[in-house]
Design an enzyme around this catalytic site. Structure first.
Site, PDB file in Angstrom:
ATOM      1  N   PRO A   1       0.796  -1.079   0.116  1.00 52.65           N
ATOM      2  CA  PRO A   1      -0.032   0.031   0.026  1.00 52.65           C
ATOM      3  C   PRO A   1       0.968   1.308   0.137  1.00 52.65           C
ATOM      4  CG  PRO A   1      -0.535  -1.344   1.828  1.00 52.65           C
ATOM      5  CD  PRO A   1       0.786  -1.995   1.313  1.00 52.65           C
ATOM      6  N   GLU A   2       0.881   2.015  -1.237  1.00 52.38           N
ATOM      7  CA  GLU A   2       1.678   3.302  -1.245  1.00 52.38           C
ATOM      8  C   GLU A   2       0.173   4.229  -1.315  1.00 52.38           C
ATOM      9  OE1 GLU A   2       4.705   3.713  -4.115  1.00 52.38           O
ATOM     10  OE2 GLU A   2       5.252   1.466  -3.843  1.00 52.38           O
TER      11      GLU A   2
END
Length: 289
Positions: A13-14
DNA sequence: TCCTCCCTGTTC
DNA sequence: GAACAGGGAGGA
Protein backbone atom coordinates in the site's frame (compact mmCIF):
# COMPACT_ATOMS: atom_id res chain seq x y z
CA UNK A 1 -5.85 -10.89 -14.34
CA UNK A 2 -2.29 -11.60 -13.30
CA UNK A 3 -1.02 -15.11 -12.85
CA UNK A 4 -1.51 -16.04 -9.20
CA UNK A 5 2.20 -16.19 -8.47
CA UNK A 6 2.57 -12.52 -9.42
CA UNK A 7 -0.36 -11.17 -7.44
CA UNK A 8 1.37 -11.05 -4.08
CA UNK A 9 4.06 -8.74 -5.36
CA UNK A 10 1.68 -5.94 -6.12
CA UNK A 11 -0.17 -5.36 -2.92
CA UNK A 12 2.12 -2.95 -1.11
CA UNK A 13 0.00 0.00 0.00
CA UNK A 14 1.44 3.30 -1.20
CA UNK A 15 -0.52 6.52 -1.63
CA UNK A 16 -2.89 5.34 -4.40
CA UNK A 17 -3.71 2.10 -2.61
CA UNK A 18 -4.37 3.84 0.71
CA UNK A 19 -6.53 6.38 -1.13
CA UNK A 20 -8.44 3.48 -2.71
CA UNK A 21 -8.92 1.80 0.64
CA UNK A 22 -10.16 5.08 2.17
CA UNK A 23 -12.65 5.63 -0.65
CA UNK A 24 -13.94 2.07 -0.61
CA UNK A 25 -14.17 1.96 3.17
CA UNK A 26 -16.07 5.22 3.53
CA UNK A 27 -19.53 4.06 2.34
CA UNK A 28 -19.30 1.00 4.58
CA UNK A 29 -18.25 2.60 7.85
CA UNK A 30 -19.28 6.26 7.63
CA UNK A 31 -21.74 6.95 10.47
CA UNK A 32 -20.86 3.76 12.32
CA UNK A 33 -20.20 3.84 16.06
CA UNK A 34 -17.51 1.80 17.82
CA UNK A 35 -18.94 -0.79 20.21
CA UNK A 36 -15.61 -2.41 21.13
CA UNK A 37 -12.13 -3.22 19.89
CA UNK A 38 -10.27 -6.49 20.27
CA UNK A 39 -6.53 -6.03 19.98
CA UNK A 40 -5.08 -9.44 19.16
CA UNK A 41 -1.42 -8.42 18.95
CA UNK A 42 -0.28 -5.81 21.44
CA UNK A 43 2.72 -4.72 19.33
CA UNK A 44 0.40 -3.70 16.50
CA UNK A 45 -0.69 -0.77 18.66
CA UNK A 46 1.59 2.24 18.28
CA UNK A 47 3.40 3.17 21.53
CA UNK A 48 1.89 6.67 21.43
CA UNK A 49 -1.66 5.39 20.99
CA UNK A 50 -4.52 5.93 23.38
CA UNK A 51 -6.12 2.74 24.66
CA UNK A 52 -8.53 1.38 22.06
CA UNK A 53 -11.12 1.12 24.84
CA UNK A 54 -11.54 4.88 24.50
CA UNK A 55 -13.04 4.37 21.03
CA UNK A 56 -16.29 3.15 22.56
CA UNK A 57 -19.33 5.17 21.41
CA UNK A 58 -17.22 7.29 19.03
CA UNK A 59 -18.78 7.82 15.62
CA UNK A 60 -16.83 7.63 12.36
CA UNK A 61 -17.51 10.85 10.52
CA UNK A 62 -14.96 10.61 7.73
CA UNK A 63 -12.28 8.39 6.21
CA UNK A 64 -9.22 10.27 4.96
CA UNK A 65 -5.58 9.78 4.09
CA UNK A 66 -2.30 11.56 4.82
CA UNK A 67 0.67 10.16 2.90
CA UNK A 68 0.42 6.43 3.34
CA UNK A 69 -1.57 6.77 6.57
CA UNK A 70 -5.25 5.89 6.58
CA UNK A 71 -7.28 7.97 9.01
CA UNK A 72 -10.72 7.43 10.50
CA UNK A 73 -11.98 10.78 11.77
CA UNK A 74 -14.21 10.50 14.83
CA UNK A 75 -16.63 12.88 16.46
CA UNK A 76 -14.87 13.83 19.66
CA UNK A 77 -16.69 15.76 22.38
CA UNK A 78 -13.59 17.41 23.80
CA UNK A 79 -10.19 18.34 22.39
CA UNK A 80 -8.49 15.82 24.66
CA UNK A 81 -10.71 13.04 23.31
CA UNK A 82 -9.72 10.42 20.78
CA UNK A 83 -10.65 11.97 17.46
CA UNK A 84 -8.54 10.01 14.99
CA UNK A 85 -7.88 6.34 14.45
CA UNK A 86 -4.82 6.02 12.24
CA UNK A 87 -3.61 2.92 10.43
CA UNK A 88 -0.17 2.56 8.96
CA UNK A 89 -0.57 -0.43 6.65
CA UNK A 90 3.17 -0.66 5.91
CA UNK A 91 3.79 -3.79 3.83
CA UNK A 92 0.87 -6.11 4.29
CA UNK A 93 -1.73 -4.27 6.37
CA UNK A 94 -5.31 -4.84 5.20
CA UNK A 95 -8.42 -3.10 6.42
CA UNK A 96 -11.80 -4.49 5.47
CA UNK A 97 -15.31 -4.94 6.76
CA UNK A 98 -17.39 -8.04 7.24
CA UNK A 99 -21.09 -7.95 8.00
CA UNK A 100 -21.51 -11.56 9.05
CA UNK A 101 -19.90 -12.95 12.17
CA UNK A 102 -16.63 -13.57 10.37
CA UNK A 103 -14.01 -15.54 12.25
CA UNK A 104 -10.74 -13.74 12.77
CA UNK A 105 -8.07 -14.88 10.35
CA UNK A 106 -4.57 -16.15 11.05
CA UNK A 107 -3.22 -12.64 10.47
CA UNK A 108 -5.94 -10.60 12.13
CA UNK A 109 -4.23 -8.12 14.49
CA UNK A 110 -7.27 -6.17 15.59
CA UNK A 111 -11.01 -6.52 15.26
CA UNK A 112 -13.33 -3.57 15.71
CA UNK A 113 -16.99 -4.15 16.45
CA UNK A 114 -19.08 -1.37 14.97
CA UNK A 115 -22.75 -0.53 14.99
CA UNK A 116 -24.34 0.94 11.89
CA UNK A 117 -26.84 3.78 12.22
CA UNK A 118 -29.53 1.15 11.68
CA UNK A 119 -28.25 -0.68 14.75
CA UNK A 120 -26.94 -3.54 12.63
CA UNK A 121 -23.50 -4.83 13.68
CA UNK A 122 -20.49 -4.53 11.38
CA UNK A 123 -16.97 -5.79 11.88
CA UNK A 124 -13.84 -3.95 10.81
CA UNK A 125 -10.74 -6.13 10.51
CA UNK A 126 -7.11 -5.11 10.56
CA UNK A 127 -5.09 -8.01 9.15
CA UNK A 128 -1.34 -7.82 8.76
CA UNK A 129 0.75 -10.85 7.84
CA UNK A 130 4.18 -9.30 8.27
CA UNK A 131 3.17 -7.38 11.39
CA UNK A 132 4.87 -4.13 10.35
CA UNK A 133 1.59 -2.25 10.35
CA UNK A 134 0.45 -0.15 13.29
CA UNK A 135 -2.71 1.27 14.79
CA UNK A 136 -2.73 4.64 16.53
CA UNK A 137 -5.69 6.22 18.32
CA UNK A 138 -4.94 9.89 18.83
CA UNK A 139 -5.98 13.50 18.33
CA UNK A 140 -4.34 16.48 16.59
CA UNK A 141 -2.65 17.84 19.73
CA UNK A 142 -1.28 14.50 20.83
CA UNK A 143 -0.06 13.71 17.31
CA UNK A 144 2.54 16.44 17.70
CA UNK A 145 4.42 14.02 19.96
CA UNK A 146 4.88 11.71 16.98
CA UNK A 147 7.98 12.78 15.11
CA UNK A 148 7.00 10.96 11.93
CA UNK A 149 3.71 12.87 11.78
CA UNK A 150 5.27 16.20 12.71
CA UNK A 151 7.89 15.94 9.99
CA UNK A 152 5.77 14.30 7.32
CA UNK A 153 6.33 16.04 3.99
CA UNK A 154 3.67 17.68 1.81
CA UNK A 155 1.06 15.80 -0.19
CA UNK A 156 2.40 15.27 -3.72
CA UNK A 157 -0.91 15.75 -5.55
CA UNK A 158 -1.29 19.38 -4.46
CA UNK A 159 2.40 20.27 -4.36
CA UNK A 160 3.86 23.01 -6.60
CA UNK A 161 7.27 22.63 -8.32
CA UNK A 162 8.67 25.70 -6.56
CA UNK A 163 7.83 24.03 -3.24
CA UNK A 164 9.53 20.78 -4.22
CA UNK A 165 12.84 22.24 -5.43
CA UNK A 166 14.06 23.46 -2.00
CA UNK A 167 13.07 20.16 -0.42
CA UNK A 168 15.51 18.36 -2.72
CA UNK A 169 18.41 20.58 -1.73
CA UNK A 170 21.26 18.74 -0.05
CA UNK A 171 19.79 15.34 -0.94
CA UNK A 172 21.92 12.78 -2.73
CA UNK A 173 20.20 10.16 -4.87
CA UNK A 174 16.94 11.34 -6.37
CA UNK A 175 15.11 8.09 -5.68
CA UNK A 176 16.16 8.08 -2.04
CA UNK A 177 14.77 11.60 -1.77
CA UNK A 178 11.44 10.52 -3.29
CA UNK A 179 11.18 7.66 -0.81
CA UNK A 180 11.96 9.99 2.10
CA UNK A 181 8.58 10.75 3.66
CA UNK A 182 9.95 14.00 5.08
CA UNK A 183 10.62 15.27 1.56
CA UNK A 184 7.29 14.24 0.07
CA UNK A 185 4.58 12.03 1.56
CA UNK A 186 3.15 8.82 0.18
CA UNK A 187 5.65 7.61 -2.42
CA UNK A 188 7.02 4.08 -2.09
CA UNK A 189 9.27 1.92 -4.19
CA UNK A 190 6.81 1.21 -7.00
CA UNK A 191 5.79 4.80 -7.69
CA UNK A 192 9.33 6.14 -7.24
CA UNK A 193 10.63 3.89 -10.04
CA UNK A 194 7.63 4.56 -12.27
CA UNK A 195 7.78 8.34 -11.76
CA UNK A 196 11.52 8.54 -12.45
CA UNK A 197 11.10 6.52 -15.63
CA UNK A 198 8.32 8.78 -16.82
CA UNK A 199 10.31 11.90 -15.99
CA UNK A 200 13.38 10.48 -17.79
CA UNK A 201 15.58 10.94 -14.72
CA UNK A 202 18.12 8.44 -13.38
CA UNK A 203 17.42 7.16 -9.86
CA UNK A 204 20.94 7.99 -8.66
CA UNK A 205 21.01 11.51 -10.07
CA UNK A 206 22.01 13.85 -7.23
CA UNK A 207 18.68 15.36 -6.21
CA UNK A 208 20.01 18.88 -5.98
CA UNK A 209 21.52 18.71 -9.50
CA UNK A 210 18.08 19.05 -11.07
CA UNK A 211 17.31 22.09 -13.16
CA UNK A 212 14.01 23.86 -12.50
CA UNK A 213 12.57 22.34 -15.66
CA UNK A 214 13.55 18.86 -14.46
CA UNK A 215 11.97 19.37 -11.03
CA UNK A 216 8.81 20.41 -12.83
CA UNK A 217 8.97 17.36 -15.06
CA UNK A 218 9.52 15.10 -12.06
CA UNK A 219 6.59 16.48 -10.12
CA UNK A 220 4.35 16.26 -13.17
CA UNK A 221 5.36 12.62 -13.60
CA UNK A 222 4.75 11.85 -9.91
CA UNK A 223 1.31 13.46 -10.05
CA UNK A 224 0.39 11.82 -13.35
CA UNK A 225 1.42 8.35 -12.16
CA UNK A 226 -0.32 8.69 -8.79
CA UNK A 227 -3.53 10.04 -10.35
CA UNK A 228 -3.51 7.36 -13.01
CA UNK A 229 -3.07 4.68 -10.38
CA UNK A 230 -5.85 6.13 -8.20
CA UNK A 231 -8.15 6.14 -11.24
CA UNK A 232 -7.40 2.44 -11.61
CA UNK A 233 -8.00 1.80 -7.90
CA UNK A 234 -4.29 1.39 -7.26
CA UNK A 235 -2.26 -1.71 -7.81
CA UNK A 236 -4.11 -4.86 -6.89
CA UNK A 237 -5.15 -5.23 -3.29
CA UNK A 238 -6.39 -8.74 -2.80
CA UNK A 239 -8.81 -8.16 0.04
CA UNK A 240 -10.65 -5.38 -1.71
CA UNK A 241 -11.07 -7.08 -5.02
CA UNK A 242 -13.63 -9.41 -3.49
CA UNK A 243 -15.14 -7.02 -0.95
CA UNK A 244 -16.46 -4.47 -3.41
CA UNK A 245 -15.23 -5.41 -6.83
CA UNK A 246 -12.51 -2.76 -6.78
CA UNK A 247 -9.95 -4.82 -8.60
CA UNK A 248 -7.03 -2.39 -8.67
CA UNK A 249 -5.36 -2.72 -12.02
CA UNK A 250 -2.45 -0.31 -12.09
CA UNK A 251 0.02 -3.19 -11.89
CA UNK A 252 -0.84 -3.80 -15.56
CA UNK A 253 0.47 -0.32 -16.34
CA UNK A 254 3.89 -0.71 -14.75
CA UNK A 255 6.62 0.40 -17.16
CA UNK A 256 9.67 -0.61 -15.15
CA UNK A 257 8.79 -1.84 -11.64
CA UNK A 258 9.55 -5.55 -11.39
CA UNK A 259 10.68 -5.61 -15.04
CA UNK A 260 14.48 -5.64 -14.71
CA UNK A 261 16.04 -7.51 -17.63
CA UNK A 262 13.03 -6.92 -19.87
CA UNK A 263 12.86 -4.45 -22.74
CA UNK A 264 12.25 -0.77 -22.09
CA UNK A 265 8.72 0.07 -23.30
CA UNK A 266 10.02 3.31 -24.84
CA UNK A 267 13.34 2.46 -26.51
CA UNK A 268 13.53 -1.33 -26.38
CA UNK A 269 16.86 -1.50 -24.57
CA UNK A 270 17.27 -3.77 -21.57
CA UNK A 271 16.01 -2.34 -18.28
CA UNK A 272 18.69 -2.38 -15.59
CA UNK A 273 18.10 -3.64 -12.08
CA UNK A 274 20.18 -2.35 -9.19
CA UNK A 275 19.80 -1.64 -5.49
CA UNK A 276 19.60 1.89 -4.22
CA UNK A 277 19.16 2.72 -0.56
CA UNK A 278 18.56 -0.97 0.05
CA UNK A 279 15.65 -1.05 -2.40
CA UNK A 280 15.29 -2.91 -5.68
CA UNK A 281 15.51 -0.29 -8.41
CA UNK A 282 14.74 -0.66 -12.12
CA UNK A 283 15.50 1.96 -14.74
CA UNK A 284 16.30 2.45 -18.42
CA UNK A 285 19.94 3.55 -18.87
CA UNK A 286 19.05 5.07 -22.25
CA UNK A 287 15.79 6.94 -21.56
CA UNK A 288 16.73 8.17 -18.08
CA UNK A 289 19.46 10.77 -17.69
C1' DT B 1 23.91 9.50 4.72
C1' DC B 2 24.05 4.71 4.46
C1' DC B 3 23.19 0.13 6.20
C1' DT B 4 20.82 -3.37 8.97
C1' DC B 5 16.95 -5.11 11.09
C1' DC B 6 12.23 -6.22 11.74
C1' DC B 7 8.77 -10.00 9.77
C1' DT B 8 6.45 -13.82 6.86
C1' DG B 9 4.78 -15.72 2.45
C1' DT B 10 6.35 -17.16 -1.78
C1' DT B 11 9.60 -18.62 -5.10
C1' DC B 12 13.79 -20.67 -6.70
C1' DG C 1 16.28 -23.76 2.99
C1' DA C 2 18.10 -19.50 1.18
C1' DA C 3 16.73 -15.33 -1.20
C1' DC C 4 13.66 -11.82 -1.79
C1' DA C 5 9.95 -8.38 -1.21
C1' DG C 6 10.09 -3.19 1.49
C1' DG C 7 8.76 1.31 5.17
C1' DG C 8 10.73 3.13 8.72
C1' DA C 9 13.55 2.98 13.17
C1' DG C 10 17.90 3.10 14.83
C1' DG C 11 22.78 2.72 14.78
C1' DA C 12 27.33 3.40 12.46
Amino acid sequence: MLPRRDCWKFIVPELPEVETVARSLYPHIHGCVFASAELLRAQSLHPLSFSLDLLKDKKIIDVTRRGKLLILNLDARENSDVSMLIFHLRMTGRLFTASANREQGKHTRCKFNLLKESGEPLQLFFDDARTFGQILASNPARLQDWEFWRELGPEPLTLQPEELAPRLKGKRALKTALLDQKVIAGIGNIYADESLFMAGLLPDRPADSLKDSEVEKLLKAVQHILNLSISQCGSSIRDYRDADGNAGSFQNSFSVYGKGGQNCPKCGNILQKTRLGGRATVFCPVCQK
